[in-house]
Design a protein around this motif. Sequence first.
Motif, short mmCIF file in Angstrom:
data_model
loop_
_atom_site.label_atom_id
_atom_site.label_comp_id
_atom_site.label_asym_id
_atom_site.label_seq_id
_atom_site.Cartn_x
_atom_site.Cartn_y
_atom_site.Cartn_z
N GLU A 108 0.81 -1.22 0.00
CA GLU A 108 0.00 0.00 0.00
C GLU A 108 0.84 1.27 0.00
N ASN A 127 -5.45 -4.55 -6.20
CA ASN A 127 -6.30 -4.42 -5.01
C ASN A 127 -7.07 -3.11 -5.02
N ARG A 128 -8.02 -2.97 -4.11
CA ARG A 128 -8.87 -1.77 -4.04
C ARG A 128 -8.08 -0.50 -3.80
N THR A 129 -6.90 -0.60 -3.17
CA THR A 129 -6.05 0.56 -2.92
C THR A 129 -5.02 0.77 -4.02
N MET A 166 -9.31 -7.48 -10.65
CA MET A 166 -9.38 -6.10 -10.16
C MET A 166 -10.47 -5.99 -9.11
N GLU A 167 -10.10 -5.53 -7.92
CA GLU A 167 -11.09 -5.31 -6.88
C GLU A 167 -11.80 -3.99 -7.11
N GLU A 168 -13.02 -3.90 -6.60
CA GLU A 168 -13.77 -2.66 -6.68
C GLU A 168 -13.00 -1.56 -5.95
N GLY A 169 -12.84 -0.41 -6.59
CA GLY A 169 -12.10 0.69 -6.01
C GLY A 169 -10.71 0.84 -6.60
N ALA A 170 -10.21 -0.20 -7.28
CA ALA A 170 -8.89 -0.12 -7.92
C ALA A 170 -8.93 0.89 -9.05
N SER A 171 -7.78 1.47 -9.37
CA SER A 171 -7.68 2.46 -10.44
C SER A 171 -6.71 1.97 -11.50
#
Length: 116
Positions: free
Chosen positions: A41, A73-75, A89-94
Amino acid sequence: MTHTILGEGSEFEGTIKTTTLRIEGDFKGTIQSANQVVIGEKGKVVGDVYAEELLIAGNMQGNTFITSRLELNRTGVLIGDINTKVLVMEEGASFQGNCRMEKQVEKPELSITMSE
């Protein structure tokens, strides 16, 4: 299995060839891993990654060449192109870039030599 860690607050510029790598600091250059690369992270990578698996929970700007699985990951933030067999891809990933998924991703030749 050999684990290489670039800890929080550390900086490295250049090329790393290793089996398994975890980045929590700042890295600029090229990563060649025979197994897994984890960008934690707090990790920041500017450069290309060649590996079997890549997990991004931090920030990466560069292209990925992953022979097995890339997980964002989402972060996680990735700006660059993805070349992989499997993408999660997790929700929130960019992600900003192009994605190419193929059944077989060519694995670059990696030779790790130890120098004194």
